[in-house]
Design a protein around this motif. Structure first.
Motif, PDB file in Angstrom:
ATOM      1  N   ALA A   1      -1.412  -4.819 -19.594  1.00 12.97           N
ATOM      2  CA  ALA A   1      -2.330  -3.645 -19.995  1.00 12.97           C
ATOM      3  C   ALA A   1      -2.431  -2.559 -18.866  1.00 12.97           C
TER       4      ALA A   1
ATOM      5  N   ARG B   1      -5.763   4.494 -27.488  1.00 15.10           N
ATOM      6  CA  ARG B   1      -6.407   3.342 -27.393  1.00 15.10           C
ATOM      7  C   ARG B   1      -7.032   3.468 -25.803  1.00 15.10           C
ATOM      8  N   HIS B   2      -6.085   3.685 -25.038  1.00 15.14           N
ATOM      9  CA  HIS B   2      -6.380   4.014 -23.392  1.00 15.14           C
ATOM     10  C   HIS B   2      -7.086   5.239 -23.114  1.00 15.14           C
TER      11      HIS B   2
ATOM     12  N   TYR C   1      -1.007   1.308 -19.199  1.00 10.79           N
ATOM     13  CA  TYR C   1      -1.866   2.097 -18.700  1.00 10.79           C
ATOM     14  C   TYR C   1      -1.228   3.171 -17.669  1.00 10.79           C
TER      15      TYR C   1
ATOM     16  N   THR D   1      -1.550   3.604 -29.574  1.00 11.44           N
ATOM     17  CA  THR D   1      -1.717   2.925 -28.203  1.00 11.44           C
ATOM     18  C   THR D   1      -2.315   3.910 -27.306  1.00 11.44           C
TER      19      THR D   1
END
Length: 192
Positions: free
Chosen positions: A5, A45-46, A9, A42
């Motif tokens: 993750a 989500r970050h 990121y 995706t």
């Protein structure tokens, strides 16, 4: 955060920096996701909002500016500290086209992802201004909001291609309006 993750990121931030360097703050979230080779979900989500993405992009810079203000407070004459910090802030604004408008909107909006970083910058500039005012080197008829407004106006103006070549000259004009003992403050009155 898991290692994969963290990598995702970091990769998203790296790609976003490139896209923002090309397109400024109006860069498409969809384009960032596409270039990062991930789905939009995706990316979201970050970074659930554009402001959250920009907070992540500029937080390090803004934290460094806030820290720099503290260093200048401790080591430099008040007027020069304010001037040095103001110049560093203008240089920062030139690194992310359009960031000034985001910051100007976020600094009074506690719900904004950029609020905390902007509030810290605003507070740092206000402390430097108060220090210069106490020394008598800055105008007493302005406050931190006025200074942040002038900083934002100059940052926005030099963000425009037609004014970018005059950034240094415009900086000196604004600085001479803030500091009381700078060259150019004693403008001669026109004679009739």
């Amino acid at each position: 955060m898991r290692a994969d993750a963290k990598r995702n990121y970091s990769h998203l931030l790296s790609v976003a920096r490139g896209v923002v360097a090309e397109h400024g703050v109006d860069a498409s979230m969809r384009d960032i996701a596409r270039r990062a080779d991930v789905g939009l979900a995706t990316l979201l989500r970050h970074f659930p909002t554009r402001e959250a993405l920009f907070d992540a992009l500029v937080r390090t810079n803004l934290d460094a500016l806030t820290q720099r203000a503290g260093e200048l407070e401790a080591s430099t004459a008040p007027g020069e500290a304010l001037l040095s910090w103001f110049r560093e802030w203008v240089v920062f604004t030139q690194s992310y086209r359009g960031v000034v408008a985001l910051m100007a909107a976020a600094h009074t909006n506690p719900d904004s992802a950029l609020y905390a970083s902007c509030a810290a910058v605003h507070s740092a500039s206000a402390r430097l201004l108060l220090r210069a005012q106490a020394e008598g080197t800055a105008r007493n008829d302005m406050n931190g909001d006025d200074l942040f407004g002038l900083m934002s106006a100059l940052g926005w103006l030099v963000d425009l291609p037609s004014f970018a070549p005059r950034a240094d000259h415009l900086f000196h004009i604004v600085a001479s309006a803030i500091l009381t003992n700078r060259p150019g403050n004693g403008v001669k009155k026109a004679t009739r």
